[in-house]
Design a protein around this motif. Structure first.
Motif, PDB file in Angstrom:
ATOM      1  N   PHE A 170      24.225 -48.105  14.491  1.00 55.07           N
ATOM      2  CA  PHE A 170      23.997 -46.685  14.271  1.00 55.07           C
ATOM      3  C   PHE A 170      22.717 -46.380  13.499  1.00 55.07           C
ATOM      4  O   PHE A 170      21.974 -45.444  13.834  1.00 55.07           O
ATOM      5  CB  PHE A 170      25.204 -46.118  13.513  1.00 55.07           C
ATOM      6  N   ARG A 171      22.435 -47.187  12.479  1.00 59.75           N
ATOM      7  CA  ARG A 171      21.280 -46.878  11.623  1.00 59.75           C
ATOM      8  C   ARG A 171      19.980 -46.845  12.412  1.00 59.75           C
ATOM      9  O   ARG A 171      19.066 -46.099  12.066  1.00 59.75           O
ATOM     10  CB  ARG A 171      21.175 -47.882  10.466  1.00 59.75           C
ATOM     11  N   ASP A 172      19.884 -47.632  13.492  1.00 60.45           N
ATOM     12  CA  ASP A 172      18.667 -47.622  14.307  1.00 60.45           C
ATOM     13  C   ASP A 172      18.377 -46.230  14.857  1.00 60.45           C
ATOM     14  O   ASP A 172      17.223 -45.823  14.963  1.00 60.45           O
ATOM     15  CB  ASP A 172      18.801 -48.573  15.506  1.00 60.45           C
ATOM     16  N   PHE A 173      19.456 -45.521  15.225  1.00 62.65           N
ATOM     17  CA  PHE A 173      19.301 -44.204  15.828  1.00 62.65           C
ATOM     18  C   PHE A 173      18.906 -43.159  14.791  1.00 62.65           C
ATOM     19  O   PHE A 173      18.282 -42.158  15.123  1.00 62.65           O
ATOM     20  CB  PHE A 173      20.610 -43.768  16.489  1.00 62.65           C
ATOM     21  N   THR A 174      19.303 -43.389  13.556  1.00 65.31           N
ATOM     22  CA  THR A 174      19.031 -42.379  12.538  1.00 65.31           C
ATOM     23  C   THR A 174      17.545 -42.280  12.224  1.00 65.31           C
ATOM     24  O   THR A 174      17.082 -41.249  11.766  1.00 65.31           O
ATOM     25  CB  THR A 174      19.799 -42.661  11.224  1.00 65.31           C
ATOM     26  N   VAL A 211      32.236 -45.640  16.395  1.00 61.72           N
ATOM     27  CA  VAL A 211      31.164 -44.680  16.095  1.00 61.72           C
ATOM     28  C   VAL A 211      29.874 -45.381  15.662  1.00 61.72           C
ATOM     29  O   VAL A 211      28.793 -45.065  16.147  1.00 61.72           O
ATOM     30  CB  VAL A 211      31.588 -43.725  14.959  1.00 61.72           C
ATOM     31  N   THR A 212      29.995 -46.318  14.743  1.00 56.16           N
ATOM     32  CA  THR A 212      28.786 -46.858  14.112  1.00 56.16           C
ATOM     33  C   THR A 212      28.178 -48.026  14.868  1.00 56.16           C
ATOM     34  O   THR A 212      27.065 -48.438  14.569  1.00 56.16           O
ATOM     35  CB  THR A 212      29.077 -47.332  12.672  1.00 56.16           C
ATOM     36  N   SER A 213      28.901 -48.571  15.842  1.00 61.59           N
ATOM     37  CA  SER A 213      28.369 -49.754  16.513  1.00 61.59           C
ATOM     38  C   SER A 213      28.595 -49.733  18.020  1.00 61.59           C
ATOM     39  O   SER A 213      27.656 -49.935  18.788  1.00 61.59           O
ATOM     40  CB  SER A 213      29.019 -51.006  15.898  1.00 61.59           C
ATOM     41  N   PRO A 229      26.771 -46.627  19.815  1.00 63.68           N
ATOM     42  CA  PRO A 229      25.317 -46.860  19.861  1.00 63.68           C
ATOM     43  C   PRO A 229      24.912 -47.960  20.844  1.00 63.68           C
ATOM     44  O   PRO A 229      23.916 -47.822  21.551  1.00 63.68           O
ATOM     45  CB  PRO A 229      24.978 -47.259  18.421  1.00 63.68           C
ATOM     46  N   ASP A 238      13.047 -48.780  20.462  1.00 65.67           N
ATOM     47  CA  ASP A 238      14.103 -48.951  19.460  1.00 65.67           C
ATOM     48  C   ASP A 238      15.439 -49.297  20.106  1.00 65.67           C
ATOM     49  O   ASP A 238      16.219 -50.079  19.567  1.00 65.67           O
ATOM     50  CB  ASP A 238      14.297 -47.668  18.650  1.00 65.67           C
ATOM     51  N   ARG A 276      20.387 -40.080   7.610  1.00 65.11           N
ATOM     52  CA  ARG A 276      19.367 -41.122   7.462  1.00 65.11           C
ATOM     53  C   ARG A 276      19.090 -41.388   5.980  1.00 65.11           C
ATOM     54  O   ARG A 276      19.054 -42.518   5.527  1.00 65.11           O
ATOM     55  CB  ARG A 276      18.078 -40.682   8.153  1.00 65.11           C
ATOM     56  N   ILE A 284      21.903 -43.324   4.328  1.00 65.54           N
ATOM     57  CA  ILE A 284      21.938 -44.742   4.705  1.00 65.54           C
ATOM     58  C   ILE A 284      20.887 -45.532   3.934  1.00 65.54           C
ATOM     59  O   ILE A 284      21.141 -46.645   3.463  1.00 65.54           O
ATOM     60  CB  ILE A 284      21.733 -44.884   6.229  1.00 65.54           C
ATOM     61  N   ASP A 320      19.680 -49.494   5.016  1.00 63.48           N
ATOM     62  CA  ASP A 320      18.482 -49.586   5.858  1.00 63.48           C
ATOM     63  C   ASP A 320      17.264 -49.484   4.959  1.00 63.48           C
ATOM     64  O   ASP A 320      17.344 -49.030   3.820  1.00 63.48           O
ATOM     65  CB  ASP A 320      18.447 -48.510   6.955  1.00 63.48           C
ATOM     66  N   PHE A 345      10.807 -49.003  10.229  1.00 58.13           N
ATOM     67  CA  PHE A 345      11.615 -50.169   9.825  1.00 58.13           C
ATOM     68  C   PHE A 345      10.747 -51.261   9.194  1.00 58.13           C
ATOM     69  O   PHE A 345      11.183 -52.410   9.082  1.00 58.13           O
ATOM     70  CB  PHE A 345      12.361 -50.789  11.011  1.00 58.13           C
TER      71      PHE A 345
END
Lengths: 312, 312
Positions: free
Chosen positions: A224-228, B189-191, B194, B226, B286, B289, B295, B301
């Motif tokens: 998920f964090r990649d999308f944020t 949701v989180t994995s 995505p 990404d 974002r 996180i 992140d 990144f």
């Protein structure tokens, strides 16, 4: 234009991330080119002056464009027409007028309608950027090894196109020329759809009643964090992109939804072979992107690794 | 268990990225714990031996689990039941049996059905990973500062849960305990969503007739690249995740599709205010996180920046 430099004075309208990076890149690449940034915000202008990101910075666009032989509009695509109209009276004879918008058909139309005949309109789009906005986030190397797409109208002066190409190459970019409609379709796939999906998935997570927001954040490393990151992009810029590339976005969105329905059906019916086949073909594209230098091969994009833990 | 160490011998079944990283982390964290990896592939076993990633490596699972007081299954979730049945005869009395699968309800059911009563079954899931597979991609610090979720059944022995928690904490992870069904929804949701979206969008781009694959790759820096990273994840592992977390995935996918339809409609009707509002609310997640350390705050990144260009 001493020493065969393509331009002697660059005026950038809009001191955001892209506009300021462009001025800084031009300054860094060649001591001879003069750089001017105009921005409607006095605080943006003050930042650019303080940091020395351009030779001059001003809130007065008419003043800024006077004498510039390259004028680049770096404002949200919905504002191009109004900004073009505002600068039209001051544009120098024979100046090249370009932009950095992520949509090209609408920009070409909007600017062609307001610019005088004595300038060369050659829209452009550097495929580079970052999730942060504003002049502080700019950097002179933003365009290095990135593609910059030019979409000259059919009757564009080839010499003017060549000069603009030479300018982008002088700041490290690679240049591709295509027509505006094709640009808008390509970018709908490689940029607009990914952003729309990222905004959507982050919004979906935000709406769930059964999963706490703190859980979404804590366990975001699963993907998920990649999308944020891209969902943190500038909302106004993206609003304008979608409003101005409606048809191409809706076309690729239709394709995406079809493909998603097929996978959803495979999940519902437990069709493992279909899922495995679909998931297997995507690695080749990743490999291709890394091979042509458009992404890093480092694990997890080379994200900071955590400090080694100590055994206590 | 000398010196209050939670376990004296760890046996990992499955020498992939996660399994090998786990053995390496255990070795690195404490000189006293013995590590064994079993893998069906002789070449994987040879790599682990050559690199010294574990104290022992073998293709014989029955031999591997003998005498281990912690056994961790690190195989695709669809294989858990078969592997559990295979190791059952050799499991030591009182051993803790766990796993690292991305789905927990099905794993709990599949393992409970085949494991003997004299072991403690406590499924687990470290929310960490990388797009590369196999023992060569492993690293001892993979779990540092990452959450590891344990989903003990209701009747689990609290002391065994505490020992497993202590083990994860000893290799740098943070531990959260929840029930398996909630885990499966949170991770949907989180994995899982995505990943499904990333596979879909990369597949969509691959299918277009009007945009060349070379264009998709060249202009991927606009966002698409990404998605290709997580779409390069292991196809078999992901096939099994979707087959075994069907209901939660279809539930969040329904939410996602609704949200996407709303945005699509806003684009079609030119509703800029709705788009801007939707795009504005995603920045907070974002920021959250990044603030909780899940992140990096570095631009893009922290991807490798291109080398400064030279003016030639």
């Amino acid at each position: 234009m001493a020493d065969g430099l393509p331009f002697s004075r660059l005026c950038v309208i809009g001191g955001g991330l892209i506009g300021t990076s462009l001025a800084r890149a031009a300054k860094a690449s060649d001591a001879g080119i003069e750089t001017v940034i105009a921005d409607a915000s006095a605080s943006v202008v003050a930042t650019i002056r303080d940091k020395g990101f351009a030779d001059r910075a001003t809130t007065n666009v008419l003043d800024a464009v006077t004498g510039a032989d390259l004028v680049v509009l770096a404002v949200p695509v919905g504002a191009m027409g109004a900004v073009g109209a505002a600068i039209a009276p001051s544009l120098k004879d024979g100046a090249v007028v370009s932009d950095v918008g992520s949509v090209k058909n609408s920009v070409l139309e909007d600017l062609a309608a307001v610019l005088p005949d004595h300038v060369h309109l050659i829209p452009g789009h550097p495929v580079a950027g970052a999730e942060k906005s504003g002049p502080e986030a700019s950097r002179a190397t933003l365009f290095v090894n990135r593609w910059s797409i030019l979409t000259p109208p059919e009757d564009a002066d080839p010499a003017a196109v060549a000069r603009l190409r030479a300018f982008w190459e002088s700041i490290g970019a690679m240049v591709e020329i295509m027509d505006a409609a094709h640009h808008d379709l390509v970018l709908a796939v490689t940029s607009h759809l990914p952003h729309l999906i990222a905004f959507t998935i982050v919004g979906t997570a935000d709406d769930l009643e059964t999963v706490h927001k703190s859980e979404v954040m804590k366990f975001s490393a699963g993907g998920f964090r990649d999308f944020t990151r891209i969902a943190a992009s500038d909302p106004v810029m993206w609003r304008d992109i979608f409003l101005n590339n409606r048809e191409a976005v809706i076309e690729v969105l239709g394709r995406f939804s079809e493909e998603l329905s097929v996978l959803q059906r495979a999940i519902r019916w437990g069709d493992g072979a279909a899922l495995e086949a679909a998931f297997s073909r995507t690695r080749a594209i990743r490999r291709g992107i890394v091979e042509i230098g458009q992404d890093t091969d480092r694990e997890d994009f080379g994200r900071d690794l955590p400090a080694p833990y100590s055994q206590s």
